[in-house]
Design an enzyme around this catalytic site. Structure first.
Site, PDB file in Angstrom:
ATOM      1  N   GLY A   1     -35.287  40.644  56.755  1.00 49.65           N
ATOM      2  CA  GLY A   1     -33.870  40.449  57.023  1.00 49.65           C
ATOM      3  C   GLY A   1     -33.307  39.240  56.305  1.00 49.65           C
ATOM      4  CB  ALA A   2     -34.485  37.448  53.358  1.00 48.23           C
TER       5      ALA A   2
ATOM      6  CG  ASN B   1     -34.076  36.908  60.581  1.00 45.56           C
ATOM      7  OD1 ASN B   1     -33.611  36.280  61.510  1.00 45.56           O
ATOM      8  ND2 ASN B   1     -33.322  37.436  59.624  1.00 45.56           N
TER       9      ASN B   1
ATOM     10  CE1 TYR C   1     -29.396  41.895  69.130  1.00 46.41           C
ATOM     11  CE2 TYR C   1     -29.027  40.708  71.183  1.00 46.41           C
ATOM     12  CZ  TYR C   1     -29.298  40.702  69.830  1.00 46.41           C
ATOM     13  OH  TYR C   1     -29.476  39.504  69.177  1.00 46.41           O
TER      14      TYR C   1
ATOM     15  CE  LYS D   1     -32.875  40.631  68.838  1.00 43.69           C
ATOM     16  NZ  LYS D   1     -33.542  40.201  67.618  1.00 43.69           N
TER      17      LYS D   1
END
Length: 160
Positions: free
Chosen positions: A12-13, A79, A144, A148
């Protein structure tokens, strides 16, 4: 060992927190392998790998190739992810599956791929980008918060 000889892998960069972390590491003379669907960082020490993490089999193959090619990875920053805040009944089954694959399963696949890599080196770090939503459910945050919460439980169990 000089920092420029150390490599950090980040999923996720391409934007947001992942991009900020990658740019910070690059400013501090680390090499960065960024895995994302698109890339916007232009730096000679940035290695871009285009991969959709919702494709679990393709992602696993990419990780195997990375481990073969790069022998000085010192950390993995997990990420990748995104947020969807809608009523659960309005989401398709396909979307739910893709969402959970990106936001939870990809983190597990990444960790599985690098556990023995780090064990054999007797060093290495896993860093997970979580959210306070892991402990606090929110209106329209069913997926979500679930992802998480699962990631938090996974990270806690992995360290044991």
């Amino acid at each position: 060992m000089k920092k420029k000889n150390k490599i950090v892998l980040i999923t996720g960069a391409s934007k947001g927190i992942g991009r900020a972390i990658a740019n910070n590491l690059l400013k501090n003379d680390y090499q960065v392998i960024g895995i994302s669907r698109s890339h916007s960082i232009n730096n000679r020490n940035y290695i871009s790998i285009k991969q959709d993490l919702r494709d679990s089999e393709g992602f696993a193959k990419v990780l195997q190739n990375i481990k073969k090619k790069y022998t000085s990875i010192v950390a993995v920053i997990s990420n990748a992810g995104n947020g969807t805040f809608q009523n659960l009944e309005n989401l398709s089954d396909k979307y739910i599956n893709e969402f959970m694959t990106l936001n939870l399963i990809s983190h597990i696949i990444l960790s599985k791929a690098f556990i023995n890599y780090f064990k054999n080196k007797k060093s290495g770090y896993f860093i997970f980008n979580g959210s306070e939503a892991s402990n606090i459910g929110g209106k329209k945050a069913t997926l979500y918060s679930s992802a998480k919460h699962g990631l938090l439980g996974f990270a806690k169990s992995l360290r044991l």
